[in-house]
Design an enzyme around this catalytic site. Sequence first.
Site, PDB file in Angstrom:
ATOM      1  N   GLU A  58       0.985  -1.214   0.008  1.00  0.00           N
ATOM      2  CA  GLU A  58      -0.019  -0.092   0.083  1.00  0.00           C
ATOM      3  C   GLU A  58       0.853   1.400   0.035  1.00  0.00           C
ATOM      4  OE1 GLU A  58      -2.824   2.403   3.269  1.00  0.00           O
ATOM      5  OE2 GLU A  58      -2.288   0.248   3.505  1.00  0.00           O
ATOM      6  N   ASP A  62       0.968   3.747  -3.193  1.00  0.00           N
ATOM      7  CA  ASP A  62       0.706   5.238  -2.922  1.00  0.00           C
ATOM      8  C   ASP A  62       1.509   6.132  -3.665  1.00  0.00           C
ATOM      9  OD1 ASP A  62      -0.847   7.490  -1.612  1.00  0.00           O
ATOM     10  OD2 ASP A  62       0.959   7.584  -0.716  1.00  0.00           O
ATOM     11  N   ASN A 131      -7.255   1.555   0.230  1.00  0.00           N
ATOM     12  CA  ASN A 131      -5.987   0.998   0.578  1.00  0.00           C
ATOM     13  C   ASN A 131      -5.659  -0.332  -0.263  1.00  0.00           C
ATOM     14  OD1 ASN A 131      -5.710   2.739   2.675  1.00  0.00           O
ATOM     15  ND2 ASN A 131      -6.174   1.322   4.342  1.00  0.00           N
ATOM     16  N   GLU A 134      -4.386   0.917  -3.700  1.00  0.00           N
ATOM     17  CA  GLU A 134      -2.977   1.212  -3.665  1.00  0.00           C
ATOM     18  C   GLU A 134      -2.147   0.092  -3.562  1.00  0.00           C
ATOM     19  OE1 GLU A 134      -3.503   5.663  -1.724  1.00  0.00           O
ATOM     20  OE2 GLU A 134      -3.114   4.077  -0.321  1.00  0.00           O
TER      21      GLU A 134
END
Length: 243
Positions: A58, A62, A131, A134
């Site tokens: 994650e 991101d 989440n 990502e």
Amino acid sequence: MVKSSQPEQALNRLHKRLKTRAATLELLREACRHRSYVNEHKNGHGGGKAEAANERLEFFGDAVLGFIIAKWLFQKWPQADEGRLSQAKSRLVSAERLAHIARRLELGQALLLGQGEEVSGGRERASLLANILEAVIGAVALGEGTDHAEALVRELWAEALEEEISGGAQADYKSLLQEYSQKTSGALPEYTVEQVIGPDHNRRYLVAVSLKGRIRGRGEGPSKKQAAQAAAAQALTTLKHER
């Protein structure tokens, strides 16, 4: 309660949908593995290495997503300044946007959750969906390379980006002016309608914006809102030229 076989079936569908290689499947499985699941199963591996939750992917995803969106906006929107680019990027990578895309990909069905998260509706929770998306992007970037990840992001965000560029979410100059003026002088802009001209079917509004009692910009438009935006845009230009 979701049967244990259903997330694996959903994972295989995701693997096929993303056109990833067999070697990337384990990364995608990790991307779908919530820490609540890991905590419940960490003692069930016969002393072997515990399965990893998706937080690291994650984190990586991101960063990858932010870079791809920033690069895309920079290339597609050459006339936009840093403020407009930042606002557009924030909208495009918001939790709400990510959750919406995750639902389109049916990522909730692929989540591996602990029992508590399962019964509390974790598969539909926007934060978990954002989440996992990502994490999936991170898995694709690691397993397939950044070009594959960029192609995926461009496909999934194509409509949203075009809305930004074409004016579906035009620059909010009033917000930009407020942020800029508070940062540089601590003052809040004040807007005044100076004049309304034209017949009812073709009204034009003239709006002035002031900072600390001094007019810094004027704008005209078919509505008070549009005129105020034009005034704020002029004020931003004036203030930045004075620095």
